[in-house]
Scaffold this motif. Structure first.
Motif: not given
Length: 162
Positions: A132, A135-138, A140-141
């Motif tokens: 993460s 990886d910004a979306s990761l 967030v998850k």
């Protein structure tokens, strides 16, 4: 999407523990591979796996091992990728302490992140946190996952007050 994490174990008998890491990757939508690589019974396979992991696109390796538990450290000595060791309490283990200490007590220069005994789930979560960072979306998850943990604790505390 390409495979980002390799999950390896010294024996298929470790699968019931290592599956927890695989389940985390499924939940987070992370591609992974899983295989058996024994430091003692298939050293050439171990060397080949570790040497080629980065060029194949892996970003993190999770290595579970019981007993003498040399797999995580040996893989870490070969690759530049971060290695997360999962000590496994195996049938020939001394309450898991042999595995814990074998993975934890690495010499300076060859780090292995070590999680608790049989804690492949935490190894999976640590790998998600490592991934993460790029990886910004990761990220967030992962924050949503932690928020859900907090919510469950607060709900449990509320149940006890009631």
């Amino acid at each position: 999407m390409s495979i980002q994490v390799g999950i390896i174990m010294g024996s298929k008998s470790d699968l019931h523990i290592m599956q927890d890491a695989a389940d985390i990757f499924k939940d987070f939508g992370i591609e992974f591979e899983m295989t058996v690589v024994s430091a003692h019974r298939t050293p050439e396979r171990m060397f080949d796996y570790a040497k080629k992991a980065a060029e194949r696109g892996l970003k993190v390796i999770i290595a579970g091992a019981g007993g003498a538990a040399h797999l995580p450290g040996m893989v870490a000595s070969i690759t530049v990728l971060p290695v997360i060791g999962v000590p496994v309490k195996s049938s020939n283990s001394i309450d898991g302490w042999d595995s814990i200490l074998s993975i934890l007590q690495m010499p300076n220069g060859i780090p292995v992140a070590t999680v608790a005994l049989n804690a492949a789930k935490n190894a999976g979560l640590l790998a998600v946190q490592i991934l993460s960072t790029a990886d910004a979306s990761l990220a967030v998850k992962m924050q949503e996952y932690k928020d859900e943990l907090r919510r469950k604790v607060e709900e449990s505390a509320g149940d006890l007050r009631g």
